[in-house]
Design an enzyme around this catalytic site. Sequence first.
Site, short mmCIF file in Angstrom:
data_model
loop_
_atom_site.label_atom_id
_atom_site.label_comp_id
_atom_site.label_asym_id
_atom_site.label_seq_id
_atom_site.Cartn_x
_atom_site.Cartn_y
_atom_site.Cartn_z
N GLY A 122 11.88 -3.88 0.40
CA GLY A 122 12.57 -2.29 0.25
C GLY A 122 12.75 -2.02 1.70
N GLY A 190 -18.57 -4.27 8.84
CA GLY A 190 -17.93 -3.11 8.11
C GLY A 190 -18.04 -3.54 6.46
N ILE A 192 -15.81 -5.27 4.57
CA ILE A 192 -15.39 -6.60 4.18
C ILE A 192 -16.44 -7.51 4.80
N GLU A 211 -21.57 -7.61 15.26
CA GLU A 211 -21.03 -6.09 15.18
C GLU A 211 -20.86 -5.48 16.49
N ALA A 276 -13.03 -9.48 10.43
CA ALA A 276 -13.09 -8.09 9.50
C ALA A 276 -13.64 -7.03 10.26
N VAL A 277 -12.44 -6.77 11.07
CA VAL A 277 -12.70 -5.69 12.06
C VAL A 277 -11.78 -4.45 11.93
N ARG A 279 -8.42 -2.65 9.39
CA ARG A 279 -6.85 -2.83 8.96
C ARG A 279 -6.09 -1.88 9.70
N ASP A 319 -2.73 3.43 1.99
CA ASP A 319 -3.27 2.99 3.22
C ASP A 319 -2.12 3.10 4.46
N HIS A 451 -32.93 8.05 -21.25
CA HIS A 451 -34.07 7.19 -20.63
C HIS A 451 -34.20 6.18 -21.26
P1 FAD Z 1 -1.44 -2.24 -0.85
O1 FAD Z 1 -2.30 -2.63 -1.99
O2 FAD Z 1 -1.59 -3.09 0.46
O3 FAD Z 1 -0.02 -2.50 -1.27
C1 FAD Z 1 1.26 -2.47 -0.50
C2 FAD Z 1 2.24 -3.35 -1.16
O4 FAD Z 1 3.29 -2.95 -0.53
C3 FAD Z 1 1.95 -4.83 -1.22
O5 FAD Z 1 2.31 -5.25 -2.25
C4 FAD Z 1 3.05 -5.23 0.02
O6 FAD Z 1 3.55 -6.58 -0.22
C5 FAD Z 1 4.23 -4.38 -0.32
N1 FAD Z 1 4.89 -3.92 0.64
C6 FAD Z 1 4.70 -3.72 1.98
N2 FAD Z 1 6.00 -3.75 2.56
C7 FAD Z 1 7.05 -3.48 1.62
C8 FAD Z 1 8.45 -3.58 1.54
N3 FAD Z 1 8.95 -3.11 3.03
N4 FAD Z 1 9.29 -3.67 0.80
C9 FAD Z 1 8.44 -3.82 -0.45
N5 FAD Z 1 7.20 -4.31 -0.81
C10 FAD Z 1 6.37 -3.84 0.41
N6 FAD Z 1 -10.54 -0.56 -1.77
C11 FAD Z 1 -11.40 0.05 -2.76
O7 FAD Z 1 -10.93 1.08 -3.17
N7 FAD Z 1 -12.39 -0.73 -3.13
C12 FAD Z 1 -12.54 -2.18 -2.89
O8 FAD Z 1 -13.45 -2.71 -3.78
C13 FAD Z 1 -11.90 -2.54 -1.99
N8 FAD Z 1 -12.13 -3.91 -1.61
C14 FAD Z 1 -11.35 -4.60 -0.76
C15 FAD Z 1 -11.38 -5.80 -0.43
C16 FAD Z 1 -10.62 -6.28 0.61
C17 FAD Z 1 -11.11 -7.90 0.85
C18 FAD Z 1 -9.66 -5.81 1.12
C19 FAD Z 1 -8.75 -6.53 2.15
C20 FAD Z 1 -9.38 -4.54 0.77
C21 FAD Z 1 -10.25 -3.84 -0.06
N9 FAD Z 1 -9.94 -2.48 -0.60
C22 FAD Z 1 -10.61 -1.90 -1.52
C23 FAD Z 1 -8.97 -1.79 -0.08
C24 FAD Z 1 -7.89 -1.64 -0.76
O9 FAD Z 1 -7.39 -3.04 -0.98
C25 FAD Z 1 -6.57 -0.90 -0.30
O10 FAD Z 1 -7.14 0.39 0.22
C26 FAD Z 1 -5.49 -0.57 -1.19
O11 FAD Z 1 -4.94 -2.08 -1.78
C27 FAD Z 1 -4.31 -0.10 -0.64
O12 FAD Z 1 -3.35 0.26 -1.76
P2 FAD Z 1 -1.70 0.59 -1.10
O13 FAD Z 1 -1.14 0.42 -2.32
O14 FAD Z 1 -1.78 1.54 -0.22
O15 FAD Z 1 -1.41 -0.87 -0.39
P1 NAD Z 2 -14.32 -1.38 8.54
O1 NAD Z 2 -13.48 -0.30 9.29
O2 NAD Z 2 -15.09 -1.22 7.35
O3 NAD Z 2 -15.28 -2.18 9.45
C1 NAD Z 2 -14.83 -2.88 10.49
C2 NAD Z 2 -16.24 -3.04 11.49
O4 NAD Z 2 -15.68 -3.98 12.64
C3 NAD Z 2 -16.71 -1.76 12.14
O5 NAD Z 2 -18.12 -1.81 11.80
C4 NAD Z 2 -16.43 -1.93 13.56
O6 NAD Z 2 -17.33 -1.47 14.63
C5 NAD Z 2 -16.45 -3.62 13.71
N1 NAD Z 2 -15.56 -3.93 14.85
C6 NAD Z 2 -14.27 -3.42 15.19
N2 NAD Z 2 -14.01 -4.08 16.37
C7 NAD Z 2 -14.79 -5.01 16.62
C8 NAD Z 2 -14.91 -6.15 17.50
N3 NAD Z 2 -14.19 -6.60 18.17
N4 NAD Z 2 -16.22 -7.04 17.48
C9 NAD Z 2 -16.95 -6.82 16.40
N5 NAD Z 2 -16.85 -5.95 15.53
C10 NAD Z 2 -16.05 -5.05 15.55
O7 NAD Z 2 -13.21 -2.58 8.10
P2 NAD Z 2 -12.95 -3.70 7.28
O8 NAD Z 2 -14.38 -4.24 6.92
O9 NAD Z 2 -12.17 -4.78 8.16
O10 NAD Z 2 -12.21 -3.22 6.05
C11 NAD Z 2 -10.98 -2.76 6.13
C12 NAD Z 2 -10.71 -1.54 5.16
O11 NAD Z 2 -10.39 -2.12 3.86
C13 NAD Z 2 -11.67 -0.38 5.19
O12 NAD Z 2 -11.06 0.73 5.59
C14 NAD Z 2 -12.12 -0.26 3.84
O13 NAD Z 2 -12.23 0.92 3.46
C15 NAD Z 2 -11.25 -1.23 3.14
N6 NAD Z 2 -12.40 -2.06 2.05
C16 NAD Z 2 -13.05 -1.41 1.22
C17 NAD Z 2 -13.87 -1.88 0.39
C18 NAD Z 2 -14.46 -1.19 -0.73
O14 NAD Z 2 -14.40 0.01 -0.70
N7 NAD Z 2 -15.66 -1.87 -1.15
C19 NAD Z 2 -14.11 -3.39 0.48
C20 NAD Z 2 -13.51 -4.13 1.49
C21 NAD Z 2 -12.48 -3.09 2.30
#
Ligand code: FAD
Ligand code: NAD
Length: 475
Positions: A122, A190, A192, A211, A276-277, A279, A319, A451
């Site tokens: 899109g 963090g 991840i 970290e 995993a630093v 997003r 996001d 309980h």
């Molecule tokens: P996304 O889920 O990234 O979806 C965006 C979509 O838009 C994608 O399908 C992409 O392909 C599509 N898109 C992008 N550009 C275009 C375009 N131009 N046209 C059409 N489609 C497009 N969050 C939690 O709350 N709990 C968790 O346990 C958790 N665990 C996570 C674990 C990992 C390993 C990671 C990486 C993230 C995790 N997160 C978690 C974060 C969570 O995944 C994101 O916050 C969430 O997916 C964001 O939702 P979103 O809909 O904004 O974007």
């Molecule tokens: P994060 O922001 O949670 O952690 C990144 C970590 O990397 C921080 O502690 C930061 O200080 C460190 N860092 C940054 N630059 C660095 C460097 N050069 N060297 C060493 N350490 C460095 O980010 P993430 O773990 O990548 O996760 C990304 C996003 O995905 C987060 O915003 C999180 O909310 C979301 N997420 C959520 C869940 C959940 O809700 N359970 C799970 C996975 C991811």
Amino acid sequence: MSKKFDVVVIGGGPAGYVAAIRAAQHGLATACVDAWLNRDSSPAFGGTCLNAGCIPSKALLESSELYHRAQIEFANHGIGVGGLELNLDQMQTRKAGIARQLSGGIEALFKANKVTGLFGHGYLLPDHKVQYTPHDGEPELLDAEHVILATGSSPIELPMVPFDGERVVDSWGALEFDSVPQRLGVIGAGVIGLELGSVWARLGAKVTILEAMEQFLFMADAQIAREAQRQFKKQGLDIRLGAKVQAGEVGDDEVRLRYEDAQGGHELPVDKVVVAVGRRPYTEGLLDPIAGVDVNERGLIEVDDECRTTALNVWAIGDCVRGPMLAHKGSEEGVMVADLIAGEVAEMNYDVIPSIIYTAPEIAWVGKTEEELKAAGTAYKVGSFNFAASGRAKAMDQDAGLVKVLADAESDQILGAHICGPMAGELIGEVVVAMEFQASAEDLQRTIHGHPTLTEAIHEASLSVDGRAIHAINR
Ligand code: FAD
Ligand code: NAD
């Protein structure tokens, strides 16, 4: 010929697909365009969350935890498991199956709610029109009254250790390993880093997490972070704080990470590295420069409190806008925006968004930390309760950690709750509801808790706010 819609959503992750369903529930003609392609090039709704984030990571966390517990805890329960084996292929197959099922579920929900689901790219044009390009077709024009941008985020790459998809991977790559690396380096302690570090450590990898910050889990309440750090250390997770990575030399069979900390320079040889630093918002190829949507210096689409962008009838959620990058935050923004488009009054309470880290023990919180209250000069009361005194936690053999409740010193309103312990992610829900209703600590004190349950720890922590805990000595 263009197709007409009331609402076109770009992005089918948890923000976008939820917005599309809610808009359609209001009777609005709605389309959702999503570009996601899985590793086998199959399209799928659900975005990062369902295909490469929340769901696959939780599937592997669950499987690896069962394996780990069978190895180290079952004997304590009097259960012998001879010949325990890891079948990583099956673990990965199960994980992929869950994502496929849930993504198919979104397609079914789209059908049931009459959302037009479109796989492809899109592109926002001026006057809230969208150019839609199917994965294998010609561009077509979607004429929309409103457009909701929900394109998500992508992993940040470190220039000194660039992703190669083989030895240096992002979180998606780290969910797809087909064998357990012997030595795994993780950059970033963090969310991840801790979750995926835990997965591979439980399956047998020697995991070292580097970290950059001196403080562990700086975004969490410091007492909870300390407790979590203690538990992870006991589990053998090697977390090195204040470690600044300088280089990563990728060889044929290992990566040599070079980093510096207060003690000097170090070298860490590992088999694989997960970076995993954090997003960053993803808006590549999304916006016609004259569409009028402002993006700030951090790459976030600029929005107001109700997720309106700077262009008329164009909204942005999830996001790709300010606020925590969490699936449930984006979904709720999707609901709010769909309601606003339908002419309803809607708002979102950004102060009450739970955060959960799915390690063992889990870490979960909502509202303010003690440090934030101190910094703001707020007078507060604090109560806590250790799971070591919870009958249910003992029965589960998971009695590490605590619940902490913070309440306003004068009004008694709950200001925050912080948990490190079993099922913390489920438990925090009780406090989220309480805070949403502006409950006081006394409200929780007078609520009857079953309980023996883990929720009794929340009850006791709120009693302890006023020195009235029953199953702990009040100090
Ligand atoms: P996304 O889920 O990234 O979806 C965006 C979509 O838009 C994608 O399908 C992409 O392909 C599509 N898109 C992008 N550009 C275009 C375009 N131009 N046209 C059409 N489609 C497009 N969050 C939690 O709350 N709990 C968790 O346990 C958790 N665990 C996570 C674990 C990992 C390993 C990671 C990486 C993230 C995790 N997160 C978690 C974060 C969570 O995944 C994101 O916050 C969430 O997916 C964001 O939702 P979103 O809909 O904004 O974007
Ligand atoms: P994060 O922001 O949670 O952690 C990144 C970590 O990397 C921080 O502690 C930061 O200080 C460190 N860092 C940054 N630059 C660095 C460097 N050069 N060297 C060493 N350490 C460095 O980010 P993430 O773990 O990548 O996760 C990304 C996003 O995905 C987060 O915003 C999180 O909310 C979301 N997420 C959520 C869940 C959940 O809700 N359970 C799970 C996975 C991811």
